[in-house]
Design a protein around this motif. Structure first.
Motif, PDB file in Angstrom:
ATOM      1  N   ALA A   1       0.833  -1.200   0.000  1.00 51.33           N
ATOM      2  CA  ALA A   1       0.000   0.000   0.000  1.00 51.33           C
ATOM      3  C   ALA A   1       0.872   1.256   0.000  1.00 51.33           C
ATOM      4  O   ALA A   1       0.660   2.176  -0.793  1.00 51.33           O
ATOM      5  N   ALA A   2       1.862   1.268   0.888  1.00 46.27           N
ATOM      6  CA  ALA A   2       2.740   2.437   0.966  1.00 46.27           C
ATOM      7  C   ALA A   2       3.505   2.610  -0.337  1.00 46.27           C
ATOM      8  O   ALA A   2       3.691   3.733  -0.829  1.00 46.27           O
ATOM      9  N   GLY A   3       3.925   1.503  -0.917  1.00 46.18           N
ATOM     10  CA  GLY A   3       4.645   1.552  -2.191  1.00 46.18           C
ATOM     11  C   GLY A   3       3.771   2.121  -3.289  1.00 46.18           C
ATOM     12  O   GLY A   3       4.233   2.882  -4.146  1.00 46.18           O
ATOM     13  N   MET A   4       2.501   1.765  -3.245  1.00 47.24           N
ATOM     14  CA  MET A   4       1.545   2.256  -4.236  1.00 47.24           C
ATOM     15  C   MET A   4       1.392   3.774  -4.127  1.00 47.24           C
ATOM     16  O   MET A   4       1.441   4.494  -5.135  1.00 47.24           O
ATOM     17  N   VAL A   5       1.224   4.240  -2.887  1.00 47.90           N
ATOM     18  CA  VAL A   5       1.091   5.686  -2.670  1.00 47.90           C
ATOM     19  C   VAL A   5       2.342   6.403  -3.182  1.00 47.90           C
ATOM     20  O   VAL A   5       2.262   7.405  -3.905  1.00 47.90           O
ATOM     21  N   ALA A   6       3.502   5.855  -2.816  1.00 49.25           N
ATOM     22  CA  ALA A   6       4.757   6.478  -3.239  1.00 49.25           C
ATOM     23  C   ALA A   6       4.862   6.511  -4.763  1.00 49.25           C
ATOM     24  O   ALA A   6       5.309   7.498  -5.355  1.00 49.25           O
ATOM     25  N   PHE A   7       4.412   5.434  -5.398  1.00 45.31           N
ATOM     26  CA  PHE A   7       4.501   5.339  -6.859  1.00 45.31           C
ATOM     27  C   PHE A   7       3.622   6.393  -7.529  1.00 45.31           C
ATOM     28  O   PHE A   7       4.057   7.123  -8.421  1.00 45.31           O
ATOM     29  N   VAL A   8       2.374   6.483  -7.065  1.00 51.05           N
ATOM     30  CA  VAL A   8       1.470   7.479  -7.639  1.00 51.05           C
ATOM     31  C   VAL A   8       2.012   8.885  -7.375  1.00 51.05           C
ATOM     32  O   VAL A   8       2.022   9.749  -8.254  1.00 51.05           O
ATOM     33  N   TRP A   9       2.497   9.074  -6.148  1.00 55.25           N
ATOM     34  CA  TRP A   9       3.023  10.400  -5.773  1.00 55.25           C
ATOM     35  C   TRP A   9       4.178  10.814  -6.677  1.00 55.25           C
ATOM     36  O   TRP A   9       4.276  11.942  -7.116  1.00 55.25           O
ATOM     37  N   ARG A  10       5.058   9.871  -6.959  1.00 51.09           N
ATOM     38  CA  ARG A  10       6.218  10.211  -7.769  1.00 51.09           C
ATOM     39  C   ARG A  10       5.806  10.565  -9.202  1.00 51.09           C
ATOM     40  O   ARG A  10       6.392  11.429  -9.823  1.00 51.09           O
TER      41      ARG A  10
END
Lengths: 412, 129, 246
Positions: free
Chosen positions: A162-171
């Motif tokens: 989940a955190a990786g997903m947020v980071a990915f979208v954010w980037r």
């Protein structure tokens, strides 16, 4: 497959100390340059009222773009579930934070009023993409930090995806924002294009991975930790793919511009008559930064880590050249205010603007790079960012001793 | 930690021999023109920055150009003349703002942009005033 | 003509100073009375969007080689030359245009166009670039961090960055190192009911300044009568400076 184990590096070798001393020296030089520029005013730089953004911005934008790209490896592991990349995820996150901090420091220290950073943090104009970027950048640091926590603390591991997903979208949003800094400049012939944002995203993939590869390989060579062919080959094909993608978008960008008569002036300037900018584009970006690495990566018949590392270095040089062309070249070409007229004034109307980078500017930019690398060098010593082993048997789920090196078919 | 103890003793000793002990030195504030400032002195001492800040935004953004709290008027009234009979700039320790701000070690950046000396009225339409 | 102007200005200023004095004494002067002076807004009244300041430049009257407007601007706002033109502040400049096909040349002053939709205001991260209610685009140097994004965004190269320390500024035109600045339409004069320095300095009468929202003003009447254009009108920024004869 074993659970990937990351460990701090020992950090006592003379090479490590020497690295820190060199980086520290560069940081000090950069800081000194910034203080000098701040005290004297920007007249000691090559920047002027025509070329308002110069060398610091070339470095800063490169670092910021590379920062979001450096997170890719982590995203591939956490979001797209590629197990091979899992041990690399912590380093990828660390590098992303470090590069972004390095870029932002350069950007801030170049301001006319770095002392008013607090003003930038307390006064917002929400129509400005710059103001949004302040949030995006700070948010990115926070999001990646949380992601690293989920990743590196065993009991939080369930939230990694989940955190990786947020980071990915954010980037992705972050690089869109960075590209839009230029894309939203309606008046400038070279910038006013929606393709700037996707182009910056793909550039971030490529430049970020190149920096990641260099950092990873150098730290593995330095620590003597084992690195197998699988990971090198993955890096090789991934970098090759990204370099090609950037080349494609850059080509589209220029071909679209060439189609519109309105843009013929700026295009012939960049592609044919621009002197240093033309050279930077063709020799710097296209040949050194793209064609040469592509040849090395695909046709040298070697998957050796040295070849991949050299290619990554070339991609970085090409990336800096590309930034120079976009940022400086775009400003050097005269603004078109009166289409169909020849314009003359004593304020550089209608002439190509001259820019000579000065030493302080370059030192400031280099200082930012050195600061980013210092964070990484320090980070891998104090926390468990670097995997103990990237040997094939430790990372490849399909590993069988007799087919070592043959398990790369699945691609990236 | 004997080192710390010694340092403490030295610090106390220094404190005792400095003028602080004899009586706090206060800055000598130059007098402005006229009898009375736009607010009373105590009010100005504590709140001058608020007045100037408020006026700054009013003038800058809303075009309100009343003189009462305008920095320009502060400068006019509180100009201090140097040895040459001309008003001194904020670089001089005698400048009205410098006297206190140096004493309190509070740096101000007003005068990066604003002139710290009153304007000498010579040019064009300013004649005859 | 110029003499006349000065007299009116002096009258206005004396009047304003008197009325300010009255106000300072705590007596509220009747608004009706104050409004009798054309364009002179009481010092304690905020600007409103009922007024939109604008300028019409007649390039037919603008002489090639004449730079009185530029000089007047420099004197009025205390702009000094550094000896390095590329870092000099330039709020107004003379531009000569030559039609590539016909060879016809035109001369005109370029300055901040005081857009109704200013790109510099859009991009400014802190809101230091702003448009006053009466249409004058300004930089609030108190909160300008010197990022120069507005200079990148301006289609007219109207902005300058201050590259070194400045001293002895004009009291009405504060300016300092590390901030961006541009033509203010001489806002300090406009607030006193005067025209910008460049307009007053133009002997050819090539520049008209006034309230574009007032149908009776000279500028509005002229804009109705003559064919005028906006530079890079394609950007749709609704400029406060219009040109005739290009």
């Amino acid at each position: 497959m074993k659970y990937p184990v990351c460990r701090e590096i020992e950090g006592k070798s003379s090479a490590y100390v020497a690295l820190l001393v060199i980086l520290g020296g560069l940081v000090a030089l950069g800081l000194g340059a910034a203080i000098y520029m701040e005290h004297q005013g920007h007249h000691v730089t090559g920047m002027n009222n025509q070329i308002v953004w110069g060398m610091p911005h070339v470095f800063a934008v490169f670092l910021i773009v590379a920062a979001s790209g450096a997170l890719n490896v982590a995203s591939i592991s956490s979001v797209f579930g590629k197990v091979v990349y899992k041990p690399l995820a912590p380093l990828s996150g660390l590098l992303a934070i470090a590069l972004l901090v390095g870029g932002l420091v350069v950007l801030v220290l170049d301001l006319g009023h770095p002392d008013r950073l607090i003003v930038a943090m307390t006064n917002y104009n929400f129509k400005s993409i710059f103001a949004w970027n302040i949030f995006l950048y700070n948010g990115f640091l926070a999001v990646v930090a949380v992601y690293l926590w989920m990743l590196m603390e065993r009991r939080m591991n369930t939230y990694t995806k989940a955190a990786g997903m947020v980071a990915f979208v954010w980037r992705l949003i972050l690089t869109t924002g960075t590209g839009s800094i230029f894309g939203f400049l309606v008046a400038r012939q070279f910038y006013d294009a929606a393709i700037m944002a996707p182009m910056f995203i793909v550039m971030s993939f490529s430049f970020g991975l190149a920096v990641f590869i260099l950092v990873l390989f150098v730290s593995f060579w330095g620590t003597g930790r084992p690195m197998g062919e699988v990971i090198v080959d993955r890096m090789r094909s991934l970098l090759s793919l990204f370099v090609l993608a950037v080349l494609f978008l850059v080509a589209i960008f220029h071909v679209t511009n060439l189609y519109a008569t309105e843009h013929h002036g700026i295009e012939s300037f960049i592609l044919r008559d621009g002197g240093i900018y033309t050279m930077m584009f063709w020799v710097g970006y296209v040949f050194v930064g793209s064609v040469l690495p592509l040849l090395l990566l695909n046709f040298s018949g070697s998957s050796r880590s040295e070849v991949v590392a050299v290619s990554a270095g070339l991609v970085i040089l090409g990336g800096l050249a590309m930034m120079y062309v976009i940022i400086i070249g775009g400003q050097a070409y005269p603004l078109v205010m009166f289409p169909g007229y020849e314009v003359v004034s004593d304020f550089s109307d209608g002439v190509v603007n001259v820019y000579r980078p000065s030493l302080p500017e370059i030192l400031l930019g280099m200082g930012g790079v050195a600061f980013a690398l210092t964070i990484v060098a320090f980070g891998v010593k104090v926390l468990r960012f670097l995997p103990l082993s990237l040997a094939d048997k430790d990372i490849d789920p399909h590993y069988r001793p007799d087919t070592a090196g043959g398990a790369t078919a699945s691609g990236a | 930690m004997p080192g710390v103890r010694i340092m403490m003793r030295v610090a106390v000793l220094l404190f005792l021999v400095t003028p602080v002990w004899a009586g706090t030195p206060v800055p000598e504030i130059p007098k402005g023109k006229g009898q009375q400032c736009v607010e009373d002195t105590a009010m100005m001492r504590t709140n001058h920055m608020e007045f100037i800040l408020h006026q700054r935004d009013d003038t800058m953004h809303r075009g309100i150009r009343t003189k009462k709290h305008s920095l320009k008027e502060c400068i006019e009234c509180h100009a201090v003349k140097g040895d040459d009979g001309m008003p001194v700039s904020v670089e001089s320790p005698k400048h009205f703002c410098s006297v206190c701000h140096r004493y309190a070690a509070v740096s101000i950046d007003c005068f990066q942009c604003h002139n710290s000396k009153p304007e000498i009225k010579l040019t064009g339409d300013r004649n005859g005033q | 003509m110029a003499n006349n102007d000065t007299n009116i200005d002096q009258y206005r200023r004396r009047f304003l100073e008197r009325s300010t004095a009255v106000l300072a004494a705590g007596v509220i002067a009747p608004g009706v009375f104050l409004h009798t002076v054309a364009n002179a807004r009481p010092a304690d009244e905020a600007v409103t969007s009922k007024v939109r300041w604008g300028m019409l430049v007649d390039s037919g009257k603008c002489k090639t080689g004449c730079d009185k407007c530029v000089k007047a601007c420099e004197v009025e706002n205390g702009l000094t030359r550094t000896g390095r033109p590329e870092i000099d502040a330039q709020w107004i400049r003379k531009v000569t245009l030559k039609n590539k096909q016909t060879g016809h040349t035109t001369s005109l002053p370029m300055l901040c166009q005081h857009c109704a939709e200013p790109p510099c205001v859009d991009v400014c991260p802190t809101g230091a670039s702003f448009k006053r209610a009466d249409g004058i685009v300004l930089v609030d140097k108190h909160i300008c961090i010197g990022c120069r994004y507005c200079m990148m965004a301006c289609p007219y190269k109207a902005r300058s960055f201050i590259h070194e320390d400045i001293t002895d500024q004009k009291a009405h035109a504060p300016r300092g190192k590390g901030t961006v600045e541009s033509c203010t339409f001489c806002v300090h004069r406009v607030d006193k009911g005067q025209s910008p320095a460049c307009v007053s300095a133009c002997d050819e009468g090539a520049m008209v300044f006034g309230d574009m929202n007032d149908p009776q003003s000279e500028i509005s009447q002229r804009l109705r009568e003559v064919q005028s254009m906006e530079i890079r009108g394609d950007l749709g920024l609704n400029l406060g400076v219009r040109y005739q004869g290009i």
